[in-house]
Design an enzyme around this catalytic site. Structure first.
Site, PDB file in Angstrom:
ATOM      1  N   GLU A 262      12.064  -9.687   7.025  1.00 29.06           N
ATOM      2  CA  GLU A 262      10.718  -9.778   7.582  1.00 29.06           C
ATOM      3  C   GLU A 262       9.709 -10.205   6.515  1.00 29.06           C
ATOM      4  O   GLU A 262       9.685  -9.637   5.424  1.00 29.06           O
ATOM      5  CB  GLU A 262      10.334  -8.409   8.160  1.00 29.06           C
ATOM      6  CG  GLU A 262       9.040  -8.378   8.929  1.00 29.06           C
ATOM      7  CD  GLU A 262       8.819  -7.045   9.618  1.00 29.06           C
ATOM      8  OE1 GLU A 262       7.654  -6.758   9.969  1.00 29.06           O
ATOM      9  OE2 GLU A 262       9.797  -6.275   9.790  1.00 29.06           O
TER      10      GLU A 262
ATOM     11  N   ASP B  89      12.106  -5.655   4.833  1.00 27.33           N
ATOM     12  CA  ASP B  89      10.739  -6.125   4.999  1.00 27.33           C
ATOM     13  C   ASP B  89      10.088  -6.230   3.629  1.00 27.33           C
ATOM     14  O   ASP B  89       9.829  -5.228   2.967  1.00 27.33           O
ATOM     15  CB  ASP B  89       9.964  -5.141   5.883  1.00 27.33           C
ATOM     16  CG  ASP B  89       8.535  -5.588   6.163  1.00 27.33           C
ATOM     17  OD1 ASP B  89       8.168  -6.705   5.739  1.00 27.33           O
ATOM     18  OD2 ASP B  89       7.799  -4.835   6.811  1.00 27.33           O
TER      19      ASP B  89
ATOM     20  N   ASP C 147       5.738 -11.759  10.347  1.00 29.16           N
ATOM     21  CA  ASP C 147       4.938 -10.587  10.704  1.00 29.16           C
ATOM     22  C   ASP C 147       3.477 -10.838  10.335  1.00 29.16           C
ATOM     23  O   ASP C 147       2.668 -11.209  11.178  1.00 29.16           O
ATOM     24  CB  ASP C 147       5.479  -9.341  10.010  1.00 29.16           C
ATOM     25  CG  ASP C 147       4.681  -8.092  10.354  1.00 29.16           C
ATOM     26  OD1 ASP C 147       3.797  -8.153  11.231  1.00 29.16           O
ATOM     27  OD2 ASP C 147       4.915  -7.031   9.752  1.00 29.16           O
TER      28      ASP C 147
ATOM     29  N   THR D 159      11.592   3.346   9.245  1.00 29.19           N
ATOM     30  CA  THR D 159      11.272   2.712   7.967  1.00 29.19           C
ATOM     31  C   THR D 159      11.673   3.592   6.789  1.00 29.19           C
ATOM     32  O   THR D 159      11.361   4.786   6.763  1.00 29.19           O
ATOM     33  CB  THR D 159       9.777   2.410   7.885  1.00 29.19           C
ATOM     34  OG1 THR D 159       9.419   1.540   8.962  1.00 29.19           O
ATOM     35  CG2 THR D 159       9.422   1.750   6.560  1.00 29.19           C
TER      36      THR D 159
ATOM     37  N   LYS E  72      11.849  -1.116   3.121  1.00 26.94           N
ATOM     38  CA  LYS E  72      10.713  -1.754   2.477  1.00 26.94           C
ATOM     39  C   LYS E  72      11.133  -2.230   1.088  1.00 26.94           C
ATOM     40  O   LYS E  72      11.653  -1.444   0.272  1.00 26.94           O
ATOM     41  CB  LYS E  72       9.540  -0.780   2.376  1.00 26.94           C
ATOM     42  CG  LYS E  72       8.919  -0.446   3.728  1.00 26.94           C
ATOM     43  CD  LYS E  72       8.225  -1.652   4.347  1.00 26.94           C
ATOM     44  CE  LYS E  72       7.461  -1.280   5.600  1.00 26.94           C
ATOM     45  NZ  LYS E  72       6.792  -2.453   6.212  1.00 26.94           N
TER      46      LYS E  72
ATOM     47  N   LYS F  76      14.804   0.022   8.622  1.00 24.40           N
ATOM     48  CA  LYS F  76      14.004  -1.058   8.053  1.00 24.40           C
ATOM     49  C   LYS F  76      13.637  -0.669   6.636  1.00 24.40           C
ATOM     50  O   LYS F  76      12.869   0.270   6.414  1.00 24.40           O
ATOM     51  CB  LYS F  76      12.747  -1.337   8.875  1.00 24.40           C
ATOM     52  CG  LYS F  76      11.988  -2.560   8.352  1.00 24.40           C
ATOM     53  CD  LYS F  76      10.968  -3.092   9.331  1.00 24.40           C
ATOM     54  CE  LYS F  76       9.650  -2.391   9.198  1.00 24.40           C
ATOM     55  NZ  LYS F  76       8.563  -3.138   9.891  1.00 24.40           N
TER      56      LYS F  76
ATOM     57  N   ASP G   8       8.302   3.645  14.900  1.00 23.93           N
ATOM     58  CA  ASP G   8       8.826   4.870  14.298  1.00 23.93           C
ATOM     59  C   ASP G   8       7.763   5.840  13.811  1.00 23.93           C
ATOM     60  O   ASP G   8       8.090   6.907  13.282  1.00 23.93           O
ATOM     61  CB  ASP G   8       9.741   4.520  13.123  1.00 23.93           C
ATOM     62  CG  ASP G   8       9.020   3.704  12.039  1.00 23.93           C
ATOM     63  OD1 ASP G   8       7.930   3.168  12.326  1.00 23.93           O
ATOM     64  OD2 ASP G   8       9.552   3.580  10.936  1.00 23.93           O
TER      65      ASP G   8
ATOM     66  N   LYS H 236       2.462  -6.999  16.795  1.00 28.36           N
ATOM     67  CA  LYS H 236       1.816  -5.696  16.636  1.00 28.36           C
ATOM     68  C   LYS H 236       0.479  -5.748  17.355  1.00 28.36           C
ATOM     69  O   LYS H 236      -0.307  -6.694  17.170  1.00 28.36           O
ATOM     70  CB  LYS H 236       1.620  -5.349  15.156  1.00 28.36           C
ATOM     71  CG  LYS H 236       2.941  -5.097  14.421  1.00 28.36           C
ATOM     72  CD  LYS H 236       2.723  -4.834  12.944  1.00 28.36           C
ATOM     73  CE  LYS H 236       4.066  -4.574  12.250  1.00 28.36           C
ATOM     74  NZ  LYS H 236       3.916  -4.480  10.782  1.00 28.36           N
TER      75      LYS H 236
ATOM     76  N   ASP I 211      10.178  -1.422  16.452  1.00 26.88           N
ATOM     77  CA  ASP I 211       9.819  -0.758  15.190  1.00 26.88           C
ATOM     78  C   ASP I 211       8.629   0.151  15.487  1.00 26.88           C
ATOM     79  O   ASP I 211       7.501  -0.124  15.071  1.00 26.88           O
ATOM     80  CB  ASP I 211       9.499  -1.809  14.130  1.00 26.88           C
ATOM     81  CG  ASP I 211       9.134  -1.193  12.791  1.00 26.88           C
ATOM     82  OD1 ASP I 211       9.672  -0.111  12.477  1.00 26.88           O
ATOM     83  OD2 ASP I 211       8.319  -1.786  12.060  1.00 26.88           O
TER      84      ASP I 211
ATOM     85  N   ARG J  77       0.834  -1.208   0.000  1.00 22.42           N
ATOM     86  CA  ARG J  77       0.000   0.000   0.000  1.00 22.42           C
ATOM     87  C   ARG J  77       0.863   1.252   0.000  1.00 22.42           C
ATOM     88  O   ARG J  77       2.062   1.210   0.275  1.00 22.42           O
ATOM     89  CB  ARG J  77      -0.901   0.034   1.238  1.00 22.42           C
ATOM     90  CG  ARG J  77      -0.115   0.056   2.553  1.00 22.42           C
ATOM     91  CD  ARG J  77      -1.014   0.264   3.743  1.00 22.42           C
ATOM     92  NE  ARG J  77      -0.264   0.203   4.994  1.00 22.42           N
ATOM     93  CZ  ARG J  77      -0.590   0.867   6.085  1.00 22.42           C
ATOM     94  NH1 ARG J  77      -1.646   1.666   6.089  1.00 22.42           N
ATOM     95  NH2 ARG J  77       0.112   0.750   7.188  1.00 22.42           N
TER      96      ARG J  77
END
Length: 362
Positions: free
Chosen positions: A218, A190, A243, A135, A162, A160, A322, A267, A320, A24
């Site tokens: 991840e 990730d 995750d 991230t 993406k 991290k 952030d 999470k 994580d 997304r």
């Protein structure tokens, strides 16, 4: 201290720049805030961001879950009866983990206020400061490199990245960043379910052979593909973290029983809040597996709740959290103190949140 009323509001906070993953793109945090009031005038706060591509929850479904189901079961309950409240919350409906998490946070906030202690101390009190990564959204390698350099200049020691859209370009992204920032900064990547298992193995091995020192990868494969997750874990040296595959305590038990991942990312929005997260931490610790405490696009409400859990337990070793560094403004007065890359927990009772500005009626 008895629950008198549960209400919901909306909060909108723009991001500094678009947040992009393999799943997304977001330009703002558009979240539902849960407010629980008690008969003695205390207020507890919780938050749920809509993350339909991961949790399946939207703002509409979150509001409906809280107002039409959960609140009817909890109004009139004594805050001191925490286990009873959490049992009713978890049994109120299947799934809807984000709505449950927001209510869970608000209840823990009030539980801390009842006993005049910060939540992290009630849960274990292991540390009062955590250091978060930050991230780097998925973009062209040059833009990601520049973002990484900016974050490092701002004091972050773990990034991290993406990835997950194109594995060959993903390798270029990682190389560009590692060459720019050097080897003193941790790199986590990730894929957000973006790769196939064999493809992930080939790509991770190339990163290993290039000596890029990736701390962990991840969720390389689809959330439902636990066999594929295990196949990747078994065939690379780099630690693999679950995750999106890991929502509930039952998921944690299955993943760790299969040895499908080396690490797990908890999470609150996936597991339904602090109460269930504590169970996951205990399962992981019993298996000798460390946890990361992660977050969605939350304001400081959700991040504060997550940080209190992170501060409470030793086996949560990576953070994580952030989102405050990604938001253009902060509508929350009180709560965790952000000294990027560190988050310092308040010693005030509960979550230490005093008020939330810019709330809108729903």
């Amino acid at each position: 201290m008895k629950i008198k009323n549960i209400s919901v509001k909306h909060v909108s906070v723009p991001l500094i720049k678009p947040f992009k993953t393999a799943l997304r793109t977001a330009t703002s945090a558009e979240d539902t805030v849960v407010i629980i009031e008690t008969d003695d005038g205390q207020v507890g706060y919780g938050e749920a961001p809509p993350t339909g591509v991961i949790t399946g929850d939207t703002n509409g479904s979150i509001v409906a879950a809280v107002t039409e189901n959960i609140s009817k079961l909890l109004i009139g309950e004594e805050i001191e009866n925490l286990e009873k409240i959490m049992d009713k919350l978890n049994m109120s409906m299947v799934r809807n983990s984000s709505a449950k998490a927001a209510v869970d946070m608000a209840v823990y906030d009030l539980f801390g206020k009842l006993y005049k202690a910060p939540v992290y101390k009630l849960l274990g009190g292991y540390r009062n400061t955590v250091e978060t990564d930050i991230t780097v959204s998925i973009n062209e390698p040059e833009e990601m490199r520049d973002d990484a350099l900016r974050y490092v200049a701002n004091g972050f020691t773990a990034l991290k990245l993406k990835v997950g859209m194109d594995i060959q370009k993903d390798i270029q992204r990682v190389k560009a960043i590692r060459e720019a920032i050097g080897y003193d900064i941790k790199i986590r990547i990730d894929a957000n379910q973006g790769w196939q298992a064999k493809e992930a193995i080939r790509g991770i091995r190339k990163l290993e052979d290039a000596g890029l020192e990736i701390e962990l990868v991840e969720q390389p494969v689809k959330a439902w593909d636990l066999d594929g997750l295990k196949y990747v874990t078994d065939h690379v040296e780099t630690p693999i973290m679950a995750d999106e595959s890991m929502f509930s305590p039952q998921d944690a038990f299955k993943i760790l029983s299969m040895r499908a991942a080396d690490l797990i990312n908890i999470k609150l929005m996936k597991c339904g809040g602090i109460h269930n997260a504590l169970k996951i931490v205990a399962i992981a610790e019993a298996c000798g597996v460390e946890c990361m405490l992660g977050s969605m696009l939350e304001t400081k409400i959700g991040i504060t709740a997550a940080a209190h859990l992170a501060g409470a337990r030793k086996n949560i070793t990576r953070f994580d959290l952030d989102a405050p560094a990604l938001l253009a403004e902060d509508p929350v007065v009180g709560g965790v103190e952000v000294r990027s890359p560190h988050l310092v927990l308040s010693e005030k009772p509960g979550l230490g949140i005093e008020r939330i500005d810019k709330l809108k009626d729903i």
